[in-house]
Design an enzyme around this catalytic site. Structure first.
Site, PDB file in Angstrom:
ATOM      1  N   HIS A 133       0.648  -1.598  -0.061  1.00 55.42           N
ATOM      2  CA  HIS A 133       0.077  -0.223   0.016  1.00 55.42           C
ATOM      3  C   HIS A 133       1.260   1.165  -0.101  1.00 55.42           C
ATOM      4  CE1 HIS A 133      -3.804  -2.901   1.198  1.00 55.42           C
ATOM      5  NE2 HIS A 133      -4.663  -1.489   1.149  1.00 55.42           N
ATOM      6  N   HIS A 185       0.995  -4.005   8.885  1.00 60.61           N
ATOM      7  CA  HIS A 185       1.977  -3.626   8.930  1.00 60.61           C
ATOM      8  C   HIS A 185       2.571  -3.201  10.370  1.00 60.61           C
ATOM      9  CE1 HIS A 185       2.486  -4.330   4.651  1.00 60.61           C
ATOM     10  NE2 HIS A 185       1.007  -3.659   4.632  1.00 60.61           N
TER      11      HIS A 185
END
Length: 219
Positions: A133, A185
């Site tokens: 992302h 993450h």
């Protein structure tokens, strides 16, 4: 020797990304401890604030999703091609594809596990490092900024340029924050995505591209 600031920026970010990758692979304890502490604190907030978490999921999964960003890059390629600016159209397409290949390759090579929670608020596939992302948003936003018309000599950036830079900065920083906040993450995954994204864009755009009927432009 090249003295283009963009080129040196790309080299610097690439070297920093290489060092960060080495530290992650080596399991450097200070970095891992920092990752764990930040991820734990943000996850605790996400669990206790479901409305905020849902908003973060909308931003992460729809507004700043990699496929949304790639769609923007595809639209830019089509517009450039239609205008006859095929070299820049191909460059945008190539860099976007290279970013996807690089991030997936590193995910396989590094094989870093994502955070694991007993009460997850979101989920994600593939390995954690680097953040796809963050990297995709950085690459696409960087390329779109590169495509902006240059201001006339002696004039500062107009309101549209300032607005574009603001939206890009919020998008790149924002998507990185959402990925850590949602617990999918580690902070260093996001940092790696940013560094690699800047490196790719800076190195690619440091090479002058000749537009149709124009001299090479320096960007």
């Amino acid at each position: 020797m090249r003295k283009d600031p963009l080129w040196w920026t790309g080299i610097g970010c690439a070297l920093l990304a290489a060092v960060l990758t080495a530290l992650v692979v080596a399991g450097w304890r200070p970095l891992l401890s920092y990752d764990e502490r930040v991820a734990r604190e943000l996850h605790a907030h996400a669990v206790t604030h479901p409305a905020v978490t849902q908003f973060m999921r909308v931003l992460s999964d729809w507004v700043w999703d990699p496929w949304t960003m790639r769609a923007l890059a595809a639209v830019a390629c089509v517009v450039l091609w239609w205008r006859g600016d095929r070299r820049r159209a191909l460059l945008v397409a190539l860099v976007t594809l290279m970013a996807s290949a690089l991030q997936q390759g590193l995910k396989v090579l590094v094989g870093r596990e994502r955070p694991v929670w007993s009460d997850p608020v979101d989920s994600a596939q593939y390995a954690a490092y680097p953040s796809g992302h963050a990297m995709t948003a950085t690459v696409v936003c960087g390329l779109l900024l590169w495509l902006l018309p240059r201001p006339a000599p002696g004039r500062g950036p107009g309101a549209r340029v300032v607005a574009a830079w603001t939206v890009a900065a919020v998008s790149v920083l924002g998507v990185g924050f959402t990925r850590v906040y949602l617990g999918v993450h580690w902070p260093s995954d996001v940092l790696a995505g940013w560094l690699l994204g800047v490196a790719l864009v800076a190195l690619a755009t440091s090479v002058p591209v000749r537009e149709r009927g124009c001299d090479p432009v320096e960007r």
